[in-house]
Design a protein around this motif. Structure first.
Motif, PDB file in Angstrom:
ATOM      1  N   THR A  82      41.590  44.217  -3.884  1.00 47.10           N
ATOM      2  CA  THR A  82      40.233  44.614  -3.523  1.00 47.10           C
ATOM      3  C   THR A  82      39.191  43.658  -4.085  1.00 47.10           C
ATOM      4  N   GLY A  83      39.640  42.556  -4.676  1.00 44.91           N
ATOM      5  CA  GLY A  83      38.723  41.647  -5.359  1.00 44.91           C
ATOM      6  C   GLY A  83      37.679  41.018  -4.454  1.00 44.91           C
ATOM      7  N   ALA A  84      37.999  40.843  -3.163  1.00 42.28           N
ATOM      8  CA  ALA A  84      37.055  40.199  -2.234  1.00 42.28           C
ATOM      9  C   ALA A  84      36.287  41.210  -1.390  1.00 42.28           C
ATOM     10  N   LEU A  85      36.394  42.492  -1.745  1.00 41.83           N
ATOM     11  CA  LEU A  85      35.794  43.551  -0.930  1.00 41.83           C
ATOM     12  C   LEU A  85      34.684  44.266  -1.685  1.00 41.83           C
ATOM     13  N   THR A 133      34.674  49.616   0.607  1.00 39.85           N
ATOM     14  CA  THR A 133      35.834  49.138   1.355  1.00 39.85           C
ATOM     15  C   THR A 133      37.048  49.052   0.445  1.00 39.85           C
ATOM     16  N   GLY A 134      36.814  48.658  -0.808  1.00 39.34           N
ATOM     17  CA  GLY A 134      37.900  48.606  -1.769  1.00 39.34           C
ATOM     18  C   GLY A 134      38.546  49.963  -1.965  1.00 39.34           C
ATOM     19  N   HIS A 135      37.738  51.008  -2.000  1.00 42.26           N
ATOM     20  CA  HIS A 135      38.276  52.368  -2.126  1.00 42.26           C
ATOM     21  C   HIS A 135      39.170  52.710  -0.944  1.00 42.26           C
ATOM     22  N   GLY A 155      57.131  42.941  -0.414  1.00 44.03           N
ATOM     23  CA  GLY A 155      55.952  42.563   0.339  1.00 44.03           C
ATOM     24  C   GLY A 155      54.856  42.120  -0.611  1.00 44.03           C
ATOM     25  N   PHE A 156      53.905  41.326  -0.114  1.00 39.76           N
ATOM     26  CA  PHE A 156      52.852  40.758  -0.946  1.00 39.76           C
ATOM     27  C   PHE A 156      51.487  40.949  -0.300  1.00 39.76           C
ATOM     28  N   VAL A 157      50.512  41.326  -1.111  1.00 39.29           N
ATOM     29  CA  VAL A 157      49.120  41.418  -0.679  1.00 39.29           C
ATOM     30  C   VAL A 157      48.278  40.740  -1.752  1.00 39.29           C
ATOM     31  N   PHE A 158      47.383  39.839  -1.332  1.00 38.40           N
ATOM     32  CA  PHE A 158      46.584  39.083  -2.281  1.00 38.40           C
ATOM     33  C   PHE A 158      45.096  39.323  -2.049  1.00 38.40           C
ATOM     34  N   GLN A 159      44.295  38.829  -2.985  1.00 38.39           N
ATOM     35  CA  GLN A 159      42.849  38.958  -2.850  1.00 38.39           C
ATOM     36  C   GLN A 159      42.367  38.236  -1.597  1.00 38.39           C
ATOM     37  N   VAL A 166      53.097  47.871  -7.129  1.00 35.02           N
ATOM     38  CA  VAL A 166      52.611  47.388  -8.420  1.00 35.02           C
ATOM     39  C   VAL A 166      51.448  46.449  -8.142  1.00 35.02           C
ATOM     40  N   MET A 167      50.345  46.684  -8.835  1.00 39.02           N
ATOM     41  CA  MET A 167      49.093  45.999  -8.529  1.00 39.02           C
ATOM     42  C   MET A 167      48.457  45.450  -9.806  1.00 39.02           C
ATOM     43  N   VAL A 168      48.092  44.192  -9.774  1.00 38.18           N
ATOM     44  CA  VAL A 168      47.258  43.613 -10.826  1.00 38.18           C
ATOM     45  C   VAL A 168      45.806  43.822 -10.445  1.00 38.18           C
ATOM     46  N   THR A 169      45.021  44.304 -11.382  1.00 36.96           N
ATOM     47  CA  THR A 169      43.598  44.511 -11.135  1.00 36.96           C
ATOM     48  C   THR A 169      42.825  44.368 -12.434  1.00 36.96           C
ATOM     49  N   HIS A 170      41.558  44.032 -12.306  1.00 34.16           N
ATOM     50  CA  HIS A 170      40.666  44.011 -13.465  1.00 34.16           C
ATOM     51  C   HIS A 170      39.730  45.211 -13.449  1.00 34.16           C
TER      52      HIS A 170
END
Length: 252
Positions: A181-184, A188-190, A100-104, A208-212
């Motif tokens: 969570t980049g657009a939140l 809300t990101g939490h 499955g995929f979830v994007f910004q 598995v998540m890419v994040t800055h």
């Protein structure tokens, strides 16, 4: 909790793994080496964050692991299936059923209801919607009773929950999230990160998540730090402060 191997990446029993992954863009002197021999294995039921400075290869690694990009050399496996050598048609079939995929960007269709958005990948694959599964997925992300709403009637966080429900409705083995969570806003990101964490702890999901964001990475069991196309460090259940300190050494 089972551990995620790095280094040689033998990954016996891994939900997904990469072995000796190289990805180059372009040719000759102008070629960009995004990945330079990365080997990782993701154990079932774990939450992994991938971080690094801009250009470190973190998004390329995620896309290769998710079957959205093909490595120049090396192999990608989902369970016992090597997917990096499959035809595009077969790979697309497996993507729809196993990951499955979830994007910004939420990537929702504004004219469709919440339920129709969750059903959409299945419909595109030629499958008849399973109403029970759709409602179950919406309930899992806290949107029971919102199936007839349009995306425009929902907050940003709720729209991302729809996107997560859409990713989960096929009951994938691995959920790949690229800056979810980049657009939140932070609060809300939490909520979204807590939802992903709950899916791992209560549902046995592999994520598995890419994040800055070091705070986002603090939700993970492990954090992989990339630099110049290589895994250069790994942290186990770190705090956000520990992630931020280690990332600052890499110039992230």
């Amino acid at each position: 909790m089972a551990e995620m191997a790095t280094g040689t990446g033998t990954g016996v029993g891994a939900a997904a793994r990469a072995e000796g992954l190289h990805r180059e863009y372009g040719r000759g002197a102008a070629a960009v080496r995004a990945l330079r021999g990365v080997s990782v294995a993701l154990a079932p039921g774990t939450f992994t964050a991938v971080m690094g400075p801009s250009g470190s290869g973190k998004t390329t690694l995620l896309h290769c692991l998710a079957g959205m990009d093909r490595p120049t050399r090396g192999s990608v496996w989902w369970g016992g299936t090597e997917v990096s050598r499959l035809s595009e048609r077969r790979l697309a079939e497996l993507r729809r059923s196993r990951v499955g995929f979830v994007f910004q960007a939420f990537n929702l269709m504004p004219a469709m209801t919440v339920a129709q958005n969750v059903e959409l990948p299945g419909r595109l694959a030629g499958r008849r919607p399973d109403r029970h599964r759709v409602l179950e997925a919406l309930d899992r992300v806290g949107l029971a009773g919102r199936e007839r709403h349009r995306p425009g009637q929902l907050s940003g966080g709720q729209q991302q929950r729809v996107a997560i429900a859409r990713a989960l409705v096929s009951r994938p083995e691995v959920l790949f999230a690229d800056e979810p969570t980049g657009a939140l806003d932070r609060a809300t990101g939490h909520e979204i990160l807590a939802l992903l964490r709950s899916g791992v702890d209560r549902g046995g999901q592999t994520c598995v998540m890419v994040t800055h964001d070091p705070v986002a990475a603090g939700y993970a069991d492990r954090v992989l730090l990339l630099a110049d196309g290589l895994v250069v460090d790994e942290l186990h259940r770190p705090t956000a402060a520990e992630v931020g300190e280690r990332l600052s050494r890499l110039g992230g």
